[in-house]
Structure formats: C-alpha cells, structure tokens
Enzyme design. Structure first.
Site, short mmCIF file in Angstrom:
data_model
loop_
_atom_site.label_atom_id
_atom_site.label_comp_id
_atom_site.label_asym_id
_atom_site.label_seq_id
_atom_site.Cartn_x
_atom_site.Cartn_y
_atom_site.Cartn_z
N SER A 14 -9.60 1.57 3.41
CA SER A 14 -8.84 2.36 2.47
C SER A 14 -7.77 1.57 1.69
O SER A 14 -7.11 2.13 0.83
CB SER A 14 -8.16 3.52 3.19
OG SER A 14 -7.27 3.02 4.16
N LYS A 27 0.86 -1.21 0.00
CA LYS A 27 0.00 0.00 0.00
C LYS A 27 0.88 1.24 0.00
O LYS A 27 1.94 1.27 0.66
CB LYS A 27 -0.90 -0.03 1.24
CG LYS A 27 -1.96 1.05 1.32
CD LYS A 27 -2.84 0.81 2.55
CE LYS A 27 -3.95 1.85 2.67
NZ LYS A 27 -4.76 1.64 3.88
N SER A 55 -9.61 -0.77 7.57
CA SER A 55 -9.11 -0.53 6.22
C SER A 55 -8.48 -1.70 5.51
O SER A 55 -8.18 -1.59 4.32
CB SER A 55 -8.09 0.62 6.26
OG SER A 55 -8.78 1.83 6.50
#
Lengths: 463, 524
Positions: free
Chosen positions: B171, B76, B195
């Site tokens: 997210s 990420k 997330s």
C-alpha cells in the site's frame, strides 16, 4: 414457606491515587474544568500508544498484598470493545485473561445486634484484582437532546476488586466495602471517597433455597454511598424473593438503584447480552513483576516492580491497628472499630491518653460517646474539632483528680464545644462547678437546705 | 556529480555544489511535473522551503545536523505530521491536522531532513495496489519510462499511454513512486504484509522492512499493531541504511520497541561471500509465480553460489497457511483499531443527529470505503465469543508455527533467505481492478507477509527489468535485529546486478546537465 438464601457478590472499582493516568501522562484531578486533562492518547487520536504507569502497578500490588492475594508475576492486558460516547477508542484496556492479583481474602466485622456489644468477624474471598482504564463522563441534556462528554476521567487508572458471592445481605456488603475502603486509604493506593466517584460498587444479587443451585442473578449499579449500598442490596433481595414467591422469574439483567424511591429499576441501556469481543492489547507486552528471588542482578531498578520490596513497606493495616489499640489500651474490639472508622479519631484518642492520668478504658467513653456525638451533631471531621486533645485531656484530669463531678465535666465539655477558647479550669471557676471536698462546708449547705424547707421536713419526720 | 543517491547528494551539499534550497526547489518542481503519477496527497511547499532555508544556514556555518541535513524526503500519509494534513487516503480523516509528529517524522526533522509532503496509499494501508484510496490510484513512474514504452505494443489504436499505465503495488505506492521518480531521496512507508517491499519491487527501488520493535510506531496510524513497522524506501541500500540509522532505537512512547541501545552502522563493502549461507525456501515457489521471476531467482542463487557462498534449499512448511492466518489476525486488529473513528473527537462526523448510535453508524459508513468496512465486519466476526477460540486463537497458534519455521531454518546455520518479492512485474491498472481488493491482497502478499508474522527484517532489492521493461526485485529475509548483516548482503547483491536507472523524461529535464545516466550492464 421454604427459607431463602440470599447471595451477594461485589465488583468494586477503586480509582488509583496517582499523579497521572494509567496509560498516559495527563493529570488525575477531581472537578477540573471539562476536557482540560486530556492527552492525545486519552482522546484516542490515531497513532497514539499506551505507556504503563508504574505507580498504578505498585498501587495494585500493594492492594493485592493487603488482601492476601497471589500476585501474578506475569499478567496481561486486553481490549474490551463497546461503543459509547465516553469511551473514545471504542474499547477499554483491562485485564481479562490474566489479572495482576488473584485468590485473596478480606476479613470484616459487624455487630450481631444494633448495639455495639457483639461483633462477629466474617471473611469474603477476593476473586481477583485487575488494572483497567476508567471511562469519561457523559452528561445527558434531555432538554436540548444532546450529550455532553467530559474526557477528564477517561484513562484514569482503576483497580477492579471482585468479591465472591460470600455475603448474604446489605449489612455484610456495606461492612466489607467499608473495610476495603479503610484498607485502600491506609495503603494510599486509592483515596476511595465514594462521593467523588473514587469508589464505585456494583452488587450481584441472587436468591435460592438451601440445597438448590444458585438462582439467576441481577447486577445492581449506580450505588453512590455506603448507606445506599445496604439499602439497594436488601431491596433487591426482597424484590427477588417476592417475585419468585408469586410465581415469577428473575431476569439476568442490570438494574440501577434509584435512591429517591429506594428501589432498583431495570436499566434501559443494557438490554441484550453484550459481546465485548475481547482481544489481547497488542501495544502492551506482558506485565512482568519480580520478587527478590527472581530479580536479575543487572536489572535497572527503575524499570522493574519488586513485589517483596513493596511487601516490606506496607503500612499497618486497619486489622493490625485495631488489635494494637485493644492490646495497648485495654479497650473493647468494637471500640477499636469505631476509632478507626472515623478519620483521625484513633490519633485523637491516643493523644488524649498520653496527656491524661485517666485510664484509657475510661477515656474511650468520652471519645466514643461524647466527642463523637458532638462531631456528628456539628458534622465536623475530627481534624476540625474545636476541642483539641490537650483541652479534653485537661478536662479529664480535673475529673480524675475529683475536682469536678462527672456531670459537671459534661457541662464543661458542652461549654468547650462552643469554641470560645476558654480552658476547662476557667469554665469550672466561672460556673462554680468545683466539687466541695470539705465536710464542714457540706454540712452547712445541707443544713441551709433543711432550714429553708421546714414544712417538708416536718412531713418527712411524721412519715 | 551524479545526484542519484542521498549519499551523492550529501557530498554535493557539503561541498556546496548544490544548496538545500536548490535541491528542494528542484524536487518540488519535479513533483509538479509528475503530478499525473498522483504520488502525493499533500505537498508541503512552504514548510519544506523553510526547512531547506534553515538547512542552508547550517551548511553555511559548517554545522550540518548530520548526513540527512537538507535531504528532501516524503512520508506516507498514515504517519502523523504536525500541522500537515494526515488523511490515510480516507474520507474519515480528510482535513485532519494532527497536533503531533510521529516519532520517526520527528527524528527525520531533527536530523534536518526536508519534508516535501505526504504520499498516497490504499485507504488506511489496506491493499496491495495503492489503488483504493479516496484520492485515486498511484501510477507507477515506470509506466512512462522509455524502457517500458519501448517494450509495450499498443493492443489497439484507441489505446494510448493513459490507459496502459501500471500500478505501483501497495500500500505504500505513493512513497515508492516518489522515490522512483526522483522527487525525493528517501521516503517512509509502512509494512504490515509487504506494503513497503511490494511497491518497492514494482517501482524498482529498495524497500526495507525492519525488525518489529526496532523502529517506533508512535504516530503511525495502525493497521495491525502486532505486525506494522515503518518501512524505508530509497534508491540504494546505503541510503536505506543511513535512514535506518537515524530512525532505529527505543522509544518510551512505544512500549513494543526494544530497550537495547541501537548502534547505527556503516555498511561494509562485502567482497567475500564464501562464509555466507543463503537459504532458498522451496515453498516460495508459489502458485502464480511468473516464469520470468522464477528464472531471475534461480540466477540470483547461482550468483551467490558462483561467488563461493553456500546456497541450500530450505523448507518453511507453514508458509501456505500464512495468508489465511494473516486474514484472521489482520481483520481482528483492524476491527479493533478502527473502533475509535466515531466522529466525536476528530475526523469526519456525519450530519445525522437523531441519536449517538445513528451518528456513529452514518459517520463510519460515510467515512470508510468498502475495503475497510469489509475488514471490520470480518474482524468483529472472528472476535465474537463463540468464534474467538476457533479463529483468533487458532490463528495465533499458526502464527507461532510460521515464526518457528524461520527460527528453525536460521538455527540450522542459514544466514539469509533469498526469495522473490512479487509473483510478477506490475500489472496494468485496468487489469488489476478486475479483481477485488481482498483477492488481490491475498495473491500479492503471499511472498512478503510471513516476514511480518515472524517480525523479521526483510528487504527488496531491485534486480532486473522484465520482458515488459518493468522492474523486478528479489527479497532477502534476515534474522531478528540483524539488519547490518541483511543490508550488507543486500548491498553486495545490488552491486552485482547493477539495476538500471529509470529513463523518465521529466526527471531528465529537471536534472539536465547535472544528472548523468548510469548505463550499467543489466542483470538479465
């Protein structure tokens, strides 16, 4: 006019003497090339985390113990937020809720009058000692309308020592700070050299009438030397008194000391009360300290700080050293203060005493009056004195054995200070300063003088 | 051989059926042909191929570094990667090349993993859709799956597949999409309020949130320091366990990691669940929970019961306060963490040079999106002296109550909690953006963020396809640092439900002949 009671408190920031910074591994060093001692964490690169420096914790514990504080076995770290170019993260990590040490005291002495003949001991309460980060340095270049930022100092460990408003004037403030400085230097927890920014003092000053509540206080910053500290505080006290007596009011503001003008002026930047939005530092668990009783048996000693262990290893504090000098050598208390006030002077004194038959009570005069004034004249620290302790001891031995007079000895000392490498004996012989002990020789000299001054003798005989 | 999971791939690599370079190239090609998913912010093609080469050399020598050697992974874009841009999907860090690797990234590289690139997210990990980053939204690969297309009825003539795509959740949507679309075998996400688990559920992959303090956060750009954890996304529980094993353990650079030595474990194949006590927290029957997921949850509970486990209803009474509590604590930490972005040392700097203050203001206005700025403003409000006691301190107290709820339940003999992960399957993007980020986050985090409050480990296990042909997952929450037990139970459940593999054209094309379809009895 009703009398005024001035009230002075101090916030002192002492830079911790350590190899690396409080929360990162970059080096601590004065006057290094700009931005050469900045780790990723110091530069606030995103994703970096603080790691507590053990040495800094030990320094704070030492200092707390030396100042008779209670050491908090659990203390916490907080973030204090404000935006400034020399604060890369936008917050300083400090200890606002629970600092590492609280409720101590510091004894200091000052002379009643200007002569060192009457010393009085005072005490100031230490509210707390907290660990916190130093900020970087901003240099404002007004000609180019820019600010240069050097982050070498950002993140260096500080101990903030808060002294309660128990002091009443500049002299007391300076004496208290001086004693703190000596203590820090003795402990080694801070080198506390004001000129290098290792010891910074902010003074909180207010005045009130006896029996009435404390007045509004101002904070005086930017005090760079011990001399300016006393001046700044006294000026501010006077300014407040004059202001109030002429019907004005005191603003709760921050003022800077202008050393050139010798006065305090309001600081532009600090207008309006700042809300620092304190928040616990989430990346640092509570700091837990142990003592002999609470230390678990299977704990890794590398991982803990043991208060008792540190206590056992504290060096003799200045107070103790002075008492010992007075007791061992029979000198006056005020002498012991001067000896410790000058770096290396007490060792010098003790070395001379060891090497001479002269009594310490007499030696002390030679140290504090003669040697010290020469050192001041030449602006030299003791360790750079051209006259060594053994040299001086030799000279004092000559005096003690009555081979020279006191005034002759002073002459010899002056010669020795020229640093030409001659021994006291050599100088005495050269300048024919030997004391004449022989009665006959003395009579001959006197007779010669009388013979050479016939007229004056006749005038004297006639009355 | 089926190259679906890392496990299978590792075997294949070892036996030489496929080389690290081939594997890497295949993944890179698949990334290219699935570009429309917008899962990747940066594809590090050159360095990945180099890493693959090195791995190949090691395999040839018979000296692979470990089970992750040669395995393509993605990270990420809020983890620092040295030499590769780290943007947090924000203008503030566009072009920012970090000089250091996050600890977890370094650990993966030290194991020989091949870093394919950085995945897309909501800006600074704030959001539950992966729709609010500067590089645009991430598309859920299942939007293009046969399973979804079969079930979706176009509402009008003009509507095409382009406008009907569904979100990944967030997210860590990019990481979830990357794993889901087979472009990598595992990916790192982050989990602050759900997330990692939320997008895992929507994308049909395993999403593990480890216990707070187990895995280092050094190098993870923080959202909420006291809740953030690195998350692991993979296609099966075994893979997640392997990655966990390579990442967990004390890091001297992160003072919030525990000191205890971590022992990596192999997951046993649990056959007997009769000694297990499964708790069903009644408060997780939250308003808005779709009837479909409710039914699935119930079926799962029955599955355990029928297999002999003790399944009981429990109560976590303070669950309903967790959203508000989270909002206060999260925004407060955000306000603090974002204070460092001033344009001075790194990142975006505004051209304004009238004064330092105006430069700061312009930089932050230009660098942050509305979501970030909104949270900063809220957070600063809660931290004001006059508000601190009523908001921040209160929220801390409520947080303690929420954490204690779990303690009580676990102390009463419950081993694992079983809950839904999301309120529904993935919604179409066009529908999702009708509400603002704050509203969506408040809705979507409700089932996941209590675990962050309490620091507990939790995992999403893909369970079945919804009526719309989209993945639905269920969540298991375990005791602190009992990841082994948690993953063992999750693996048992995974084996029971046999979640179907995504039928994605692009994937099939790339794995032609090599990849077999796993037709398994679907759970529902």
């Amino acid at each position: 006019l009703a009398p005024w009671v001035p009230v002075v408190g101090l916030e002192i920031h002492a830079q911790i003497s350590s190899n690396s910074k409080l929360f990162s591994g970059s080096q601590v060093q004065f006057a290094a090339p700009p931005n050469s001692l900045v780790s990723f964490f110091d530069a606030s690169l995103p994703g970096t985390l603080p790691v507590l420096n053990r040495r800094c914790v030990e320094a704070a514990v030492m200092t707390g113990l030396a100042l008779n504080c209670s050491i908090n076995k659990k203390s916490l770290f907080d973030r204090k937020h404000y935006f400034y170019a020399d604060l890369p993260a936008g917050y300083q990590i400090t200890q606002q809720r629970v600092p590492i040490a609280v409720n101590g005291s510091l004894s200091y002495s000052l002379c009643i009058d200007n002569k060192m003949s009457q010393m009085v001991t005072k005490t100031v309460r230490i509210k707390q000692i907290q660990l916190e980060q130093d900020s970087g340095k901003s240099l404002h270049d007004d000609t180019r309308s820019q600010t240069l930022v050097d982050l070498n100092r950002a993140g260096v460990g500080l101990m903030e020592v808060v002294m309660e408003p128990d002091m009443c004037c500049g002299e007391e403030a300076a004496a208290a700070v001086r004693e703190l400085q000596l203590i820090l230097q003795t402990l080694g927890s801070s080198q506390a050299v004001m000129a290098e920014g290792q010891l910074r003092v902010d003074a909180n000053v207010s005045v009130h009438h006896p029996g009435e509540p404390y007045g509004v206080r101002t904070e005086v910053k930017n005090i760079n030397s011990m001399r300016f500290l006393a001046k700044a505080v006294d000026y501010e006290i006077q300014r407040q008194i004059e202001e109030l007596e002429s019907g004005g009011t005191i603003l709760n503001e921050t003022r800077a000391f202008d050393s050139k003008l010798g006065c305090t002026v309001p600081m532009r930047d600090k207008e309006g009360k700042q809300d620092y939005r304190f928040m616990p530092e989430p990346n640092l668990p509570p700091l837990i300290l142990y003592d002999a009783k609470s230390l678990p048996a299977n704990m890794n000693h590398q991982q803990v700080v043991n208060i008792d262990w540190i206590h056992e290893r504290l060096p003799d504090l200045p107070r103790v050293k002075r008492a010992r000098l007075v007791e061992r050598y029979g000198i006056l208390p005020e002498h012991s203060f001067t000896l410790l006030n000058e770096d290396g002077l007490s060792e010098f004194f003790e070395n001379v005493v060891k090497q001479t038959q002269m009594k310490p009570k007499k030696v002390i005069g030679w140290i504090l009056q003669d040697m010290l004034s020469y050192l001041k004249q030449h602006s030299l620290p003791v360790k750079e004195s051209p006259v060594s302790s053994s040299r001086l001891a030799d000279l004092l031995n000559l005096l003690e054995k009555k081979e020279i007079s006191s005034s002759a000895a002073k002459q010899v000392l002056a010669e020795l200070w020229k640093g030409e490498g001659k021994t006291p004996l050599e100088i005495v012989k050269e300048k024919k300063l030997e004391l004449i002990q022989d009665q006959k020789e003395l009579e001959q000299i006197c007779q010669a003088v009388i013979d050479g001054q016939e007229n004056e003798v006749i005038m004297m005989v006639l009355g | 051989a089926c190259l679906e999971t890392r496990f299978q791939v590792a075997a294949a690599l070892k036996e030489g059926h496929v080389t690290p370079t081939e594997l890497c190239q295949r993944c890179l090609a698949l990334i290219k042909s699935t570009k429309f998913l917008n899962a990747y912010v940066t594809v590090a093609e050159e360095t990945a191929l180099k890493q693959a080469e090195e791995s190949e050399k090691r395999y040839k020598r018979g000296q692979p570094l470990g089970v992750l050697d040669g395995i393509p992974v993605a990270v990420k874009d809020n983890f620092n990667t040295a030499g590769i841009e780290t943007t947090c999907a924000s203008n503030m860090l566009k072009g920012y090349i970090s000089p250091y690797n996050a600890t977890v990234v370094q650990k993966l590289l030290d194991q020989g993993a091949v870093l394919l690139g950085k995945t897309n997210l909501d800006e600074f990990a704030m959001g539950s859709g992966s729709t609010d980053g500067v590089f645009g939204p991430v598309r859920n690969p299942w939007s293009y799956s046969r399973q979804y297309k079969e079930k979706s009825v176009p509402k009008s003539h003009s509507e095409d597949k382009e406008s009907n795509w569904v979100i990944t959740g967030g997210s860590s949507g990019g990481s979830a999409a990357a794993v889901s679309s087979f472009t990598c075998f595992a990916a790192l996400g982050s989990d602050t309020g759900g997330s990692t688990r939320n997008p895992a559920a929507h994308c049909g992959v395993v999403g593990l949130k480890p216990t707070y303090g187990l895995i280092s956060r050094h190098g993870l750009i923080p959202l909420v320091n006291s809740m953030d954890v690195p998350g692991i996304l993979a296609r099966c529980v075994d893979d997640a366990a392997v990655v966990l094993g390579s990442l967990a353990g004390h890091d001297p650079k992160d003072s919030t990691t525990i000191q205890d030595k971590f022992k990596p474990f192999d997951l046993p194949n649990l056959t007997d669940v009769s000694k297990l006590s499964i708790g069903i927290p009644k408060e997780y029957h939250a308003p808005g929970l779709s009837s479909e997921i409710l039914a699935l949850w119930s079926k799962a509970a029955d599955l355990f019961k029928d297999a002999g486990a003790k399944v009981i209803e429990v109560s976590l009474p303070h669950t309903r306060y967790s959203i508000v509590c989270y909002h206060v604590l999260c925004t407060a930490e955000v306000a603090s963490n974002m204070a460092r972005f001033d344009g001075l040392e790194y990142g975006h700097r505004s051209d304004t040079n009238k004064s330092t203050a105006s430069m700061y203001a312009a930089t932050r206005r230009e660098g942050f999106n509305d979501v970030v700025r909104g949270r900063i403003l809220s957070g600063n409000y809660f931290l004001l002296k006059q508000n601190y006691e009523n908001y921040f301190i209160k929220a801390q107290k409520v947080r303690r109550l929420i954490a204690n709820d779990f303690v009580k339940v676990f102390e009463s003999g419950v081993d694992i909690l079983l809950t839904p992960t999301t309120l529904s399957d993935a919604v179409p993007y066009m529908e999702f953006i009708k509400e603002d980020n704050r509203t969506r986050s408040a809705q979507d985090d409700i089932l996941t963020q209590a675990a962050n409050m309490a620091g507990l480990p939790a995992i999403n296990v893909p369970t079945a396809l919804s009526e719309r042909g989209l993945p639905v997952g269920l969540q298991f929450i375990g005791r602190s640092f009992q990841e082994k037990q948690l993953l063992t139970v999750a693996k048992w459940f995974e084996n029971q439900v046999k979640f179907p593999m995504i039928q994605l054209e692009e994937v099939e094309r790339h794995n032609h002949g090599v990849l077999q379809h796993q037709k398994s009895a679907s759970f529902s």
